[in-house]
Design a protein around this motif. Structure first.
Motif, PDB file in Angstrom:
ATOM      1  N   ARG A  25       0.847  -1.189   0.000  1.00  0.00           N
ATOM      2  CA  ARG A  25       0.000   0.000   0.000  1.00  0.00           C
ATOM      3  C   ARG A  25       0.886   1.243   0.000  1.00  0.00           C
ATOM      4  NH1 ARG A  25      -3.093   2.733   4.555  1.00  0.00           N
ATOM      5  NH2 ARG A  25      -4.842   3.725   3.526  1.00  0.00           N
ATOM      6  N   VAL A  26       0.563   2.159  -0.873  1.00  0.00           N
ATOM      7  CA  VAL A  26       1.218   3.470  -0.884  1.00  0.00           C
ATOM      8  C   VAL A  26       0.179   4.417  -0.322  1.00  0.00           C
ATOM      9  CG1 VAL A  26       2.253   5.264  -2.327  1.00  0.00           C
ATOM     10  CG2 VAL A  26       2.550   2.859  -2.930  1.00  0.00           C
ATOM     11  N   VAL A  27       0.558   5.191   0.687  1.00  0.00           N
ATOM     12  CA  VAL A  27      -0.431   6.007   1.392  1.00  0.00           C
ATOM     13  C   VAL A  27      -0.073   7.485   1.357  1.00  0.00           C
ATOM     14  CG1 VAL A  27       0.623   5.765   3.682  1.00  0.00           C
ATOM     15  CG2 VAL A  27      -1.812   6.096   3.518  1.00  0.00           C
ATOM     16  N   LYS A  28      -1.113   8.307   1.214  1.00  0.00           N
ATOM     17  CA  LYS A  28      -0.963   9.762   1.339  1.00  0.00           C
ATOM     18  C   LYS A  28      -1.567  10.105   2.691  1.00  0.00           C
ATOM     19  CE  LYS A  28      -2.665  14.138  -0.451  1.00  0.00           C
ATOM     20  NZ  LYS A  28      -3.639  14.760  -1.333  1.00  0.00           N
ATOM     21  N   SER A  29      -0.715  10.519   3.624  1.00  0.00           N
ATOM     22  CA  SER A  29      -1.186  10.838   4.975  1.00  0.00           C
ATOM     23  C   SER A  29      -2.002  12.129   4.950  1.00  0.00           C
ATOM     24  CB  SER A  29       0.008  10.985   5.915  1.00  0.00           C
ATOM     25  OG  SER A  29       0.788  12.086   5.528  1.00  0.00           O
ATOM     26  N   PRO A  30      -2.791  12.371   6.010  1.00  0.00           N
ATOM     27  CA  PRO A  30      -3.605  13.601   6.045  1.00  0.00           C
ATOM     28  C   PRO A  30      -2.793  14.894   5.859  1.00  0.00           C
ATOM     29  CG  PRO A  30      -4.300  12.100   7.752  1.00  0.00           C
ATOM     30  CD  PRO A  30      -3.053  11.501   7.143  1.00  0.00           C
ATOM     31  N   CYS A  55       6.571  -3.031 -11.370  1.00  0.00           N
ATOM     32  CA  CYS A  55       5.231  -2.437 -11.320  1.00  0.00           C
ATOM     33  C   CYS A  55       5.290  -1.021 -10.751  1.00  0.00           C
ATOM     34  CB  CYS A  55       4.284  -3.302 -10.488  1.00  0.00           C
ATOM     35  SG  CYS A  55       3.569  -4.647 -11.451  1.00  0.00           S
ATOM     36  N   LEU A  56       6.169  -0.803  -9.782  1.00  0.00           N
ATOM     37  CA  LEU A  56       6.339   0.539  -9.221  1.00  0.00           C
ATOM     38  C   LEU A  56       6.871   1.479 -10.304  1.00  0.00           C
ATOM     39  CD1 LEU A  56       6.097   2.274  -6.673  1.00  0.00           C
ATOM     40  CD2 LEU A  56       8.443   1.668  -6.131  1.00  0.00           C
ATOM     41  N   LYS A  57       7.794   0.978 -11.125  1.00  0.00           N
ATOM     42  CA  LYS A  57       8.337   1.789 -12.226  1.00  0.00           C
ATOM     43  C   LYS A  57       7.250   2.125 -13.240  1.00  0.00           C
ATOM     44  CE  LYS A  57      13.221   0.500 -12.076  1.00  0.00           C
ATOM     45  NZ  LYS A  57      13.375  -0.606 -11.117  1.00  0.00           N
ATOM     46  N   LYS A  58       6.381   1.129 -13.551  1.00  0.00           N
ATOM     47  CA  LYS A  58       5.277   1.356 -14.489  1.00  0.00           C
ATOM     48  C   LYS A  58       4.324   2.412 -13.942  1.00  0.00           C
ATOM     49  CE  LYS A  58       4.930  -3.271 -16.451  1.00  0.00           C
ATOM     50  NZ  LYS A  58       4.137  -4.492 -16.330  1.00  0.00           N
ATOM     51  N   ALA A  59       3.982   2.292 -12.652  1.00  0.00           N
ATOM     52  CA  ALA A  59       3.073   3.250 -12.013  1.00  0.00           C
ATOM     53  C   ALA A  59       3.689   4.649 -12.038  1.00  0.00           C
ATOM     54  CB  ALA A  59       2.772   2.820 -10.584  1.00  0.00           C
ATOM     55  N   ARG A  60       5.004   4.719 -11.827  1.00  0.00           N
ATOM     56  CA  ARG A  60       5.720   5.997 -11.854  1.00  0.00           C
ATOM     57  C   ARG A  60       5.656   6.608 -13.245  1.00  0.00           C
ATOM     58  NH1 ARG A  60      11.972   6.410  -9.798  1.00  0.00           N
ATOM     59  NH2 ARG A  60      12.203   8.641  -9.931  1.00  0.00           N
ATOM     60  N   LYS A  61       5.869   5.775 -14.280  1.00  0.00           N
ATOM     61  CA  LYS A  61       5.857   6.236 -15.666  1.00  0.00           C
ATOM     62  C   LYS A  61       4.470   6.738 -16.076  1.00  0.00           C
ATOM     63  CE  LYS A  61       7.623   4.757 -20.134  1.00  0.00           C
ATOM     64  NZ  LYS A  61       8.078   3.621 -20.938  1.00  0.00           N
ATOM     65  N   LYS A  62       3.419   6.018 -15.627  1.00  0.00           N
ATOM     66  CA  LYS A  62       2.037   6.385 -15.962  1.00  0.00           C
ATOM     67  C   LYS A  62       1.495   7.520 -15.092  1.00  0.00           C
ATOM     68  CE  LYS A  62       0.000   2.358 -15.387  1.00  0.00           C
ATOM     69  NZ  LYS A  62      -0.925   1.215 -15.446  1.00  0.00           N
ATOM     70  N   LYS A  63       2.283   7.935 -14.100  1.00  0.00           N
ATOM     71  CA  LYS A  63       1.862   8.947 -13.118  1.00  0.00           C
ATOM     72  C   LYS A  63       0.576   8.505 -12.410  1.00  0.00           C
ATOM     73  CE  LYS A  63       4.039  12.995 -15.229  1.00  0.00           C
ATOM     74  NZ  LYS A  63       5.197  12.971 -14.379  1.00  0.00           N
ATOM     75  N   ALA A  64       0.476   7.214 -12.137  1.00  0.00           N
ATOM     76  CA  ALA A  64      -0.712   6.637 -11.510  1.00  0.00           C
ATOM     77  C   ALA A  64      -0.930   7.154 -10.089  1.00  0.00           C
ATOM     78  CB  ALA A  64      -0.608   5.114 -11.503  1.00  0.00           C
ATOM     79  N   PHE A  65       0.146   7.318  -9.332  1.00  0.00           N
ATOM     80  CA  PHE A  65      -0.007   7.802  -7.958  1.00  0.00           C
ATOM     81  C   PHE A  65      -0.379   9.279  -7.930  1.00  0.00           C
ATOM     82  CE2 PHE A  65       2.933   4.143  -7.157  1.00  0.00           C
ATOM     83  CZ  PHE A  65       1.981   3.342  -6.539  1.00  0.00           C
ATOM     84  N   GLU A  66       0.153  10.054  -8.888  1.00  0.00           N
ATOM     85  CA  GLU A  66      -0.224  11.467  -8.977  1.00  0.00           C
ATOM     86  C   GLU A  66      -1.736  11.594  -9.181  1.00  0.00           C
ATOM     87  OE1 GLU A  66       2.730  10.503 -10.275  1.00  0.00           O
ATOM     88  OE2 GLU A  66       4.134  12.178 -10.283  1.00  0.00           O
ATOM     89  N   ARG A  67      -2.298  10.719 -10.061  1.00  0.00           N
ATOM     90  CA  ARG A  67      -3.739  10.731 -10.299  1.00  0.00           C
ATOM     91  C   ARG A  67      -4.506  10.249  -9.071  1.00  0.00           C
ATOM     92  NH1 ARG A  67      -2.388   9.006 -15.367  1.00  0.00           N
ATOM     93  NH2 ARG A  67      -2.873   6.843 -14.916  1.00  0.00           N
ATOM     94  N   ALA A  68      -4.021   9.188  -8.448  1.00  0.00           N
ATOM     95  CA  ALA A  68      -4.724   8.616  -7.292  1.00  0.00           C
ATOM     96  C   ALA A  68      -4.782   9.609  -6.129  1.00  0.00           C
ATOM     97  CB  ALA A  68      -4.043   7.328  -6.845  1.00  0.00           C
ATOM     98  N   PHE A  69      -3.705  10.366  -5.943  1.00  0.00           N
ATOM     99  CA  PHE A  69      -3.638  11.286  -4.805  1.00  0.00           C
ATOM    100  C   PHE A  69      -3.862  12.744  -5.181  1.00  0.00           C
ATOM    101  CE2 PHE A  69      -0.541   7.854  -3.393  1.00  0.00           C
ATOM    102  CZ  PHE A  69      -1.497   7.169  -2.666  1.00  0.00           C
TER     103      PHE A  69
END
Length: 88
Positions: A25-30, A55-69
């Motif tokens: 789990r990657v979490v964005k704290s309050p 998979c972390l590299k793929k998520a980084r390339k797709k900016k998936a975490f930027e979108r999620a958070f």
């Protein structure tokens, strides 16, 4: 007796569904800090990724975490997550 339902989550890197317990789990704290949550108990918004560094590299390339958070994530945060994942 009914079997307990296993919670599934989607990996932000490869897009496949997995048992929640097999993912990291990657979490964005309050307060807006992004980190790996290896225990799965930190408070905040979570996104999941396979324990595979690719998979972390793929998520980084797709900016998936930027979108999620809904925020920019710095290179240092990604590098720290990759390092933590390879050492875990």
């Amino acid at each position: 007796m009914k079997a307990k339902k296993v919670p599934l989550r989607m990996c932000t890197g490869c897009g496949e569904m997995f048992d929640k317990r097999t993912l990291v789990r990657v979490v964005k704290s309050p307060d807006g800090e992004i980190s790996l949550d290896l225990t799965g108990k930190k408070s905040g918004r979570g996104a999941y990724v396979c324990k595979n560094p690719d998979c972390l590299k793929k998520a980084r390339k797709k900016k998936a975490f930027e979108r999620a958070f809904s925020m920019q994530i710095s290179e240092e945060v990604y590098n720290a997550m990759e390092e933590e994942m390879t050492n875990a």
